[in-house]
Design an enzyme around this catalytic site. Structure first.
Site, PDB file in Angstrom:
ATOM      1  N   GLN A 143       0.819  -1.210   0.000  1.00 48.24           N
ATOM      2  CA  GLN A 143       0.000   0.000   0.000  1.00 48.24           C
ATOM      3  C   GLN A 143       0.859   1.269   0.000  1.00 48.24           C
ATOM      4  O   GLN A 143       2.063   1.229   0.232  1.00 48.24           O
ATOM      5  CB  GLN A 143      -0.911   0.017   1.227  1.00 48.24           C
ATOM      6  CG  GLN A 143      -2.018  -1.021   1.174  1.00 48.24           C
ATOM      7  CD  GLN A 143      -3.031  -0.829   2.287  1.00 48.24           C
ATOM      8  OE1 GLN A 143      -2.980  -1.503   3.294  1.00 48.24           O
ATOM      9  NE2 GLN A 143      -3.959   0.098   2.091  1.00 48.24           N
ATOM     10  N   HIS A 144       0.203   2.380  -0.274  1.00 47.79           N
ATOM     11  CA  HIS A 144       0.713   3.747  -0.088  1.00 47.79           C
ATOM     12  C   HIS A 144       1.699   4.228  -1.149  1.00 47.79           C
ATOM     13  O   HIS A 144       1.946   5.426  -1.254  1.00 47.79           O
ATOM     14  CB  HIS A 144       1.391   3.923   1.282  1.00 47.79           C
ATOM     15  CG  HIS A 144       0.598   3.474   2.453  1.00 47.79           C
ATOM     16  ND1 HIS A 144      -0.681   3.903   2.689  1.00 47.79           N
ATOM     17  CD2 HIS A 144       0.914   2.628   3.471  1.00 47.79           C
ATOM     18  CE1 HIS A 144      -1.128   3.344   3.799  1.00 47.79           C
ATOM     19  NE2 HIS A 144      -0.182   2.570   4.297  1.00 47.79           N
ATOM     20  N   ASP A 158      -2.371  -5.018   0.230  1.00 48.06           N
ATOM     21  CA  ASP A 158      -1.879  -6.326   0.657  1.00 48.06           C
ATOM     22  C   ASP A 158      -2.567  -6.846   1.918  1.00 48.06           C
ATOM     23  O   ASP A 158      -2.880  -8.036   2.013  1.00 48.06           O
ATOM     24  CB  ASP A 158      -0.362  -6.311   0.822  1.00 48.06           C
ATOM     25  CG  ASP A 158       0.153  -5.167   1.685  1.00 48.06           C
ATOM     26  OD1 ASP A 158      -0.656  -4.369   2.200  1.00 48.06           O
ATOM     27  OD2 ASP A 158       1.386  -5.069   1.834  1.00 48.06           O
TER      28      ASP A 158
END
EC number: 2.7.1.17
Length: 479
Positions: free
Chosen positions: A73-74, A238
């Site tokens: 992520q991110h 995830d």
């Protein structure tokens, strides 16, 4: 009888994993893997190359009917008007935007950090820290204005890989409007909320303008078709994919020990934590996924094993030969700064070093207990926000360590369920692919994996000692 096959992809920090499973039963047919380069800044082309290698390692997927991609992520992926990557992606564990996170919090509170944190939590369910995409965009606008000016669209790793799979082979100008994402990954950007959708005002506050963002798909909504004709699922972050992979429901808390350490739960209701400890994410089924993340997890175990001249099995054997609490030796494992608690410039520390505990076994035990104590703090934070805990499920590469499995219930103070080793993020993506392909109201019910249950007498003094020392860690100057 011909089987219908689906593929799940886990494009994680360290590697790309592909699993191919039977869409109806979930039976694993084959799998593949390929490494990613190290670092906190990676060009997305490296993910694409690794995906192709992992697919080849899995024997190809020409016989697959649906694909879904889960990923870290991110990560900030910036594209120009032609679809070209503007600069290497900044990953979740890149902490250079820590000052920008502080600035964004203060600004929304008109100079008051506490008021700003509450305003962010009320707006999107989370308080931005250096991991979040929104803070990385502020850093880009501040430090690389030419790259910021070139940016026409912003997406996340799983968005970009799904888009690449969907792109037409003969297209000279990829269609940026075809970018898609899902609720779980969008909820980690810092400018999307489950209740309101994109918060363009927060994006503009960070970046100075409003670039194109991916369309947020509903769970099991089709993103399109891949080049080979396979149906593409919406994908997921995830952790949300891992929850789907272990079939987590309300009351389940998953503790994942991978590159990062995460503690998360499937919840029917959203959370909003103004302290920033609990991130109010969405999950991949339409529910919510309150989550606590630490930057330091399995790699702490890896580096400790390397220092001691052994491997994971050797580390476990050493740790289990030392007493609980390591005779006062405590490791605070903030080797790469820390996200929870929010100390991006912190360093790791060893406390209580004496002649009596100066052995490899004591250091091995203290390192494992340090990682688990940080995760136990996350478990406490979820409980404090009303998350019901009926069982703890331990997954991730670190869960394969025998000492971790045996020490975890003592530190957490509750029994721990450990599924058989597997690629649960990729499995969750495969299950989502099957769900998208079959068009059912709920994800398919695949055969449950074998699990082991671990119990141990609680060791509260281990956590008490850790809590006394964790706030004493040193702060290094930002890069």
């Amino acid at each position: 009888m011909t089987r219908t096959l689906v593929a799940g992809v886990d494009s994680s920090t360290q590697a790309c994993k592909v699993v191919i499973r039977d869409a109806v039963t979930g039976e694993l047919v084959r799998q593949g893997r390929a490494p990613h380069p190290p670092g906190t800044e990676v060009h997305p082309d490296e993910w694409w190359t690794a995906l192709q290698a992992a697919v080849e390692d899995a024997g190809g997927w020409d016989d697959v009917s649906a694909i879904s991609v889960a990923a870290q992520q991110h990560g900030m992926v910036c594209l120009d008007a032609t679809g070209t990557v503007v600069r290497p992606a900044l990953l979740w564990n890149d902490t250079r935007s820590a000052p920008d996170a502080d600035d964004l919090v203060r600004e929304l509170g008109n100079g008051d950090p506490e008021a700003g944190a509450k305003a962010w939590a009320d707006a999107i369910g989370t308080v931005p820290v250096a991991s979040f995409t929104v803070t990385k965009l502020r850093w880009l606008a501040r430090c690389e204005p030419a790259h910021a000016a070139r940016t026409a669209a912003v997406c996340l790793p799983h968005d970009w890989l799904t888009w690449r799979l969907r792109a037409s082979e003969d297209s000279t100008t990829p269609d940026l409007t075809a970018l898609t994402t899902d609720r779980s990954d969008a909820s980690g950007t810092g400018y999307w909320a489950a209740a309101t959708g994109y918060r363009q005002d927060l994006l503009e506050r960070a970046f100075g303008r409003r670039p194109l963002l991916p369309l947020v798909l509903e769970p099991a909504e089709r993103s399109g078709l891949a080049r080979g004709g396979q149906v593409l699922g919406p994908g997921a972050g995830d952790n949300a994919a891992a929850a789907l992979g272990v079939d987590a429901g309300p009351g389940d808390v998953i503790v994942s020990i991978g590159t990062s350490g995460t503690v998360f739960a499937v919840s029917e209701t959203p959370t909003a934590d103004p302290t920033g400890a609990v991130a109010g994410f969405a999950d991949a089924t339409g529910r919510f996924l309150p989550l606590v993340c630490t930057l330091n997890a399995a790699r702490v175990l890896d580096v400790t094993a390397r220092i001691l001249g052994t491997d994971g099995d050797g580390l476990a054997e050493l740790a289990l030969s030392a007493p609980a609490g390591a005779d006062g030796l405590v490791v605070i494992p903030y080797l790469e700064g820390e996200r929870t608690p929010n100390r991006p410039n912190a360093t790791g520390a060893v406390h209580g070093w004496t002649l009596a505990n100066s052995t490899p076994a004591h250091l091995a035990r203290a390192a494992i207990e340090g990682v688990l104590c940080g995760l136990a703090d996350g478990l406490d934070a979820l409980v404090a926000h009303g998350v019901a805990v009926q069982r703890v499920v331990l997954i991730g590469g670190g869960a394969r360590n025998a000492a971790v499995r045996q020490i975890a219930p003592a530190v957490f103070g509750v029994p721990v369920i450990v599924p058989e080793p597997g690629e649960y993020v990729a499995d969750g993506a495969a299950r989502q692919a099957a769900w998208t392909l079959l068009g059912e109201a709920e994800p398919p019910q695949w055969k449950a994996t074998r699990t082991d249950r671990y119990e141990a007498s609680p060791t509260p003094w281990v956590r008490e000692r850790y809590a006394e020392l964790r706030d004493l860690v040193a702060q290094r100057l930002p890069h």
